[in-house]
Design a protein around this motif. Structure first.
Motif, mmCIF file in Angstrom:
data_model
loop_
_atom_site.group_PDB
_atom_site.id
_atom_site.type_symbol
_atom_site.label_atom_id
_atom_site.label_comp_id
_atom_site.label_asym_id
_atom_site.label_seq_id
_atom_site.Cartn_x
_atom_site.Cartn_y
_atom_site.Cartn_z
ATOM 1 N N TYR A 102 -14.489 -9.114 -3.647
ATOM 2 C CA TYR A 102 -15.105 -8.748 -4.923
ATOM 3 C C TYR A 102 -14.113 -8.433 -6.029
ATOM 4 O O TYR A 102 -14.503 -8.279 -7.180
ATOM 5 C CB TYR A 102 -16.024 -7.540 -4.724
ATOM 6 C CG TYR A 102 -17.148 -7.838 -3.766
ATOM 7 C CD1 TYR A 102 -18.174 -8.709 -4.118
ATOM 8 C CD2 TYR A 102 -17.167 -7.286 -2.498
ATOM 9 C CE1 TYR A 102 -19.192 -9.000 -3.240
ATOM 10 C CE2 TYR A 102 -18.188 -7.568 -1.612
ATOM 11 C CZ TYR A 102 -19.197 -8.434 -1.982
ATOM 12 O OH TYR A 102 -20.203 -8.723 -1.111
ATOM 13 N N MET A 103 -12.838 -8.322 -5.699
ATOM 14 C CA MET A 103 -11.838 -7.961 -6.711
ATOM 15 C C MET A 103 -10.635 -8.896 -6.603
ATOM 16 O O MET A 103 -10.341 -9.406 -5.524
ATOM 17 C CB MET A 103 -11.391 -6.512 -6.516
ATOM 18 C CG MET A 103 -12.517 -5.506 -6.606
ATOM 19 S SD MET A 103 -11.973 -3.844 -6.226
ATOM 20 C CE MET A 103 -11.046 -3.463 -7.688
ATOM 21 N N VAL A 104 -9.947 -9.062 -7.716
ATOM 22 C CA VAL A 104 -8.723 -9.854 -7.740
ATOM 23 C C VAL A 104 -7.564 -8.891 -7.983
ATOM 24 O O VAL A 104 -7.601 -8.097 -8.921
ATOM 25 C CB VAL A 104 -8.768 -10.927 -8.857
ATOM 26 C CG1 VAL A 104 -7.456 -11.681 -8.927
ATOM 27 C CG2 VAL A 104 -9.927 -11.872 -8.628
ATOM 28 N N PHE A 105 -6.572 -8.962 -7.144
ATOM 29 C CA PHE A 105 -5.399 -8.102 -7.265
ATOM 30 C C PHE A 105 -4.215 -8.941 -7.707
ATOM 31 O O PHE A 105 -4.050 -10.080 -7.278
ATOM 32 C CB PHE A 105 -5.106 -7.408 -5.934
ATOM 33 C CG PHE A 105 -6.197 -6.471 -5.510
ATOM 34 C CD1 PHE A 105 -6.213 -5.158 -5.964
ATOM 35 C CD2 PHE A 105 -7.221 -6.895 -4.677
ATOM 36 C CE1 PHE A 105 -7.225 -4.300 -5.591
ATOM 37 C CE2 PHE A 105 -8.230 -6.044 -4.301
ATOM 38 C CZ PHE A 105 -8.237 -4.730 -4.759
ATOM 39 N N GLU A 106 -3.384 -8.350 -8.557
ATOM 40 C CA GLU A 106 -2.223 -9.069 -9.081
ATOM 41 C C GLU A 106 -1.207 -9.387 -7.992
ATOM 42 O O GLU A 106 -0.536 -10.415 -8.052
ATOM 43 C CB GLU A 106 -1.539 -8.227 -10.164
ATOM 44 C CG GLU A 106 -2.383 -8.000 -11.394
ATOM 45 C CD GLU A 106 -1.718 -7.038 -12.358
ATOM 46 O OE1 GLU A 106 -0.504 -6.786 -12.224
ATOM 47 O OE2 GLU A 106 -2.427 -6.539 -13.233
ATOM 48 N N SER A 107 -1.085 -8.481 -7.032
ATOM 49 C CA SER A 107 -0.076 -8.665 -5.992
ATOM 50 C C SER A 107 -0.463 -7.863 -4.756
ATOM 51 O O SER A 107 -1.426 -7.088 -4.765
ATOM 52 C CB SER A 107 1.297 -8.197 -6.497
ATOM 53 O OG SER A 107 1.272 -6.790 -6.709
#
Length: 119
Positions: free
Chosen positions: A85-90
């Motif tokens: 459900y979420m996009v993380f940068e790294s």
């Protein structure tokens, strides 16, 4: 010689138990595919197990999260839900998010605190 053999089998059985029951589903992947899929799945499982072991030794954030979320299956399910459900940068952003969500900032600060050299 018998003791050495028993020790070898004990280690091998414990290792296989981890791969079968702690979130890697090793046995489940064996029956699939016509020719090489099961060998590929085994290789990927072993590579994932190795990668996670190296991460526990080298990444303090990962090691802390694995210590708190002791079951690998729980840890993987939490990561799966978050990344669904979420996009993380790294990777570090994901680890920071999980540490803040579990309120482990103080434990991480104690773990990363530099030790005084008294020699």
């Amino acid at each position: 010689m018998a003791q050495a053999g028993r020790g070898r089998w004990k280690i091998e059985n414990e290792h296989n138990n981890v791969l079968k029951t702690k979130g890697y589903h090793l046995e489940h992947n064996f029956g699939h595919g016509k020719q090489y899929l099961s060998a590929t799945m085994l290789s990927l499982n072993l590579l994932a197990f190795l990668f996670h072991t190296v991460l526990e030794w080298s990444d303090e954030q990962y090691a802390l999260l694995r210590q708190v979320l002791a079951r690998r299956q729980t840890f993987f399910e939490d990561m799966r839900a978050l990344t669904r459900y979420m996009v993380f940068e790294s990777w570090h952003h994901l680890m920071d998010f999980m540490i803040k969500g579990l309120k482990l900032d103080s434990k991480l600060a104690l773990k990363l605190k530099p030790k005084l050299d008294t020699s």
